[in-house]
Scaffold this motif. Structure first.
Motif, PDB file in Angstrom:
ATOM      1  N   MET A 173      -3.195  -3.945  -2.558  1.00 10.41           N
ATOM      2  CA  MET A 173      -3.021  -5.355  -2.853  1.00 10.41           C
ATOM      3  C   MET A 173      -4.168  -5.800  -3.759  1.00 10.41           C
ATOM      4  N   ASN A 174      -3.849  -6.466  -4.817  1.00 12.85           N
ATOM      5  CA  ASN A 174      -4.839  -6.944  -5.767  1.00 12.85           C
ATOM      6  C   ASN A 174      -5.502  -8.205  -5.219  1.00 12.85           C
ATOM      7  N   PRO A 175      -6.841  -8.179  -4.963  1.00 16.84           N
ATOM      8  CA  PRO A 175      -7.506  -9.345  -4.389  1.00 16.84           C
ATOM      9  C   PRO A 175      -7.494 -10.555  -5.305  1.00 16.84           C
ATOM     10  N   ILE A 176      -7.311 -10.338  -6.598  1.00 15.65           N
ATOM     11  CA  ILE A 176      -7.288 -11.465  -7.529  1.00 15.65           C
ATOM     12  C   ILE A 176      -5.990 -12.255  -7.389  1.00 15.65           C
ATOM     13  N   THR A 177      -4.874 -11.570  -7.163  1.00 16.50           N
ATOM     14  CA  THR A 177      -3.589 -12.265  -7.082  1.00 16.50           C
ATOM     15  C   THR A 177      -3.174 -12.618  -5.667  1.00 16.50           C
ATOM     16  N   HIS A 178      -3.791 -12.001  -4.665  1.00 19.40           N
ATOM     17  CA  HIS A 178      -3.412 -12.295  -3.279  1.00 19.40           C
ATOM     18  C   HIS A 178      -4.069 -13.586  -2.803  1.00 19.40           C
ATOM     19  N   ARG A 179      -3.223 -14.526  -2.434  1.00 22.19           N
ATOM     20  CA  ARG A 179      -3.702 -15.776  -1.837  1.00 22.19           C
ATOM     21  C   ARG A 179      -2.868 -16.031  -0.603  1.00 22.19           C
ATOM     22  N   PRO A 180      -3.482 -16.126   0.554  1.00 22.24           N
ATOM     23  CA  PRO A 180      -2.684 -16.396   1.749  1.00 22.24           C
ATOM     24  C   PRO A 180      -2.083 -17.805   1.680  1.00 22.24           C
ATOM     25  N   LEU A 181      -1.019 -17.991   2.428  1.00 20.42           N
ATOM     26  CA  LEU A 181      -0.399 -19.306   2.521  1.00 20.42           C
ATOM     27  C   LEU A 181      -1.431 -20.274   3.082  1.00 20.42           C
ATOM     28  N   SER A 182      -1.670 -21.383   2.402  1.00 27.13           N
ATOM     29  CA  SER A 182      -2.694 -22.326   2.809  1.00 27.13           C
ATOM     30  C   SER A 182      -2.242 -23.242   3.940  1.00 27.13           C
ATOM     31  N   ALA A 183      -0.963 -23.607   3.945  1.00 29.73           N
ATOM     32  CA  ALA A 183      -0.517 -24.558   4.954  1.00 29.73           C
ATOM     33  C   ALA A 183       0.968 -24.391   5.245  1.00 29.73           C
ATOM     34  N   ILE A 184       1.288 -24.525   6.519  1.00 25.07           N
ATOM     35  CA  ILE A 184       2.677 -24.667   6.946  1.00 25.07           C
ATOM     36  C   ILE A 184       2.779 -26.087   7.472  1.00 25.07           C
ATOM     37  N   THR A 185       3.674 -26.845   6.875  1.00 25.08           N
ATOM     38  CA  THR A 185       3.843 -28.230   7.290  1.00 25.08           C
ATOM     39  C   THR A 185       5.278 -28.470   7.744  1.00 25.08           C
ATOM     40  N   VAL A 186       5.449 -29.534   8.493  1.00 23.56           N
ATOM     41  CA  VAL A 186       6.769 -29.981   8.924  1.00 23.56           C
ATOM     42  C   VAL A 186       6.942 -31.426   8.470  1.00 23.56           C
ATOM     43  N   ALA A 187       8.180 -31.821   8.255  1.00 22.42           N
ATOM     44  CA  ALA A 187       8.480 -33.199   7.874  1.00 22.42           C
ATOM     45  C   ALA A 187       9.715 -33.658   8.618  1.00 22.42           C
ATOM     46  N   GLY A 188       9.686 -34.885   9.100  1.00 18.90           N
ATOM     47  CA  GLY A 188      10.836 -35.486   9.743  1.00 18.90           C
ATOM     48  C   GLY A 188      11.634 -36.283   8.723  1.00 18.90           C
ATOM     49  N   ILE A 189      12.908 -35.976   8.614  1.00 20.60           N
ATOM     50  CA  ILE A 189      13.796 -36.685   7.693  1.00 20.60           C
ATOM     51  C   ILE A 189      14.668 -37.595   8.553  1.00 20.60           C
ATOM     52  N   ILE A 190      14.377 -38.872   8.478  1.00 19.69           N
ATOM     53  CA  ILE A 190      15.033 -39.856   9.351  1.00 19.69           C
ATOM     54  C   ILE A 190      15.807 -40.834   8.480  1.00 19.69           C
ATOM     55  N   PHE A 191      17.098 -40.952   8.732  1.00 18.56           N
ATOM     56  CA  PHE A 191      17.993 -41.808   7.952  1.00 18.56           C
ATOM     57  C   PHE A 191      18.746 -42.714   8.912  1.00 18.56           C
ATOM     58  N   ARG A 192      18.632 -44.013   8.696  1.00 13.02           N
ATOM     59  CA  ARG A 192      19.324 -44.980   9.560  1.00 13.02           C
ATOM     60  C   ARG A 192      19.683 -46.204   8.727  1.00 13.02           C
ATOM     61  N   GLU A 193      20.904 -46.648   8.874  1.00 14.68           N
ATOM     62  CA  GLU A 193      21.389 -47.844   8.185  1.00 14.68           C
ATOM     63  C   GLU A 193      21.102 -47.783   6.680  1.00 14.68           C
ATOM     64  N   GLU A 194      21.441 -46.629   6.082  1.00 14.30           N
ATOM     65  CA  GLU A 194      21.312 -46.405   4.637  1.00 14.30           C
ATOM     66  C   GLU A 194      19.866 -46.374   4.141  1.00 14.30           C
ATOM     67  N   ARG A 195      18.902 -46.173   5.047  1.00 19.29           N
ATOM     68  CA  ARG A 195      17.491 -46.135   4.659  1.00 19.29           C
ATOM     69  C   ARG A 195      16.784 -44.946   5.293  1.00 19.29           C
ATOM     70  N   PHE A 196      15.771 -44.459   4.583  1.00 16.81           N
ATOM     71  CA  PHE A 196      14.930 -43.377   5.069  1.00 16.81           C
ATOM     72  C   PHE A 196      13.615 -43.953   5.578  1.00 16.81           C
ATOM     73  N   LEU A 197      13.102 -43.370   6.644  1.00 19.67           N
ATOM     74  CA  LEU A 197      11.803 -43.778   7.181  1.00 19.67           C
ATOM     75  C   LEU A 197      10.707 -43.046   6.422  1.00 19.67           C
ATOM     76  N   LEU A 198       9.800 -43.815   5.832  1.00 17.85           N
ATOM     77  CA  LEU A 198       8.664 -43.276   5.095  1.00 17.85           C
ATOM     78  C   LEU A 198       7.371 -43.821   5.670  1.00 17.85           C
ATOM     79  N   VAL A 199       6.284 -43.137   5.351  1.00 18.97           N
ATOM     80  CA  VAL A 199       4.962 -43.637   5.691  1.00 18.97           C
ATOM     81  C   VAL A 199       4.204 -43.896   4.396  1.00 18.97           C
TER      82      VAL A 199
END
Length: 157
Positions: free
Chosen positions: A1-27
């Motif tokens: 494995m080439n150390p110059i090109t190998h970069r571990p995944l920095s973050a695993i994130t989750v997102a809630g997709i909420i839709f109600r009455e034709e609108r999405f919940l955002l922050v």
């Protein structure tokens, strides 16, 4: 494995997709001194399953209890330099009212319900391209059974 090109995944994130009455919940969140719009989202904490993480993140950022229903998709950002991110977007519903006895995360300014058109019109204010990608995929009816998500928490490797 080439150390110059190998970069571990920095973050695993989750997102809630909420839709109600034709609108999405955002922050509205403070990011590097600027207010940005995002779906309620955040990092998966050590020992958490993806479902546990999204329920916690939505609650911490909106005060709403989140009820996961389907997987919207897996989104990956792999720039030539910088952080690599994988976002797991989960569709769900929330209780009718937020639990106002709970505090919001420190970076969260407020929550708002917006139509897709309003979100598209405010693209410059979005935290990342993930936000609009999730809205578009949701509008196209994309969804997968939550059973495709497997958690290996608690298993020794």
């Amino acid at each position: 494995m080439n150390p110059i090109t190998h970069r571990p995944l920095s973050a695993i994130t989750v997102a809630g997709i909420i839709f109600r009455e034709e609108r999405f919940l955002l922050v509205k969140e403070l990011i590097e001194g600027q207010i940005k719009l995002n779906q309620p989202a955040g990092h998966v904490e050590p020992g958490e399953s993806l479902i546990e993480a999204v329920k916690r993140e939505v609650l911490e950022e909106t005060r709403y209890h989140f009820h996961p229903e389907a997987l919207l998709g897996v989104y990956h950002h792999n720039p030539a330099a910088g952080h690599r991110i994988m976002r797991i977007a989960i569709i769900g519903s929330v209780d009718p009212s937020p639990d106002l006895s709970l505090p919001l995360d420190a970076a969260i300014h407020s929550t708002e319900w917006r139509t897709a058109e309003e979100i598209i019109a405010r693209q410059a204010e979005l935290r990342s391209p993930f936000v609009l990608s999730c809205i578009e995929d949701f509008q196209q009816g994309q969804c997968f059974d939550l059973a495709v998500l497997h958690s290996l928490t608690g298993i020794r490797t």
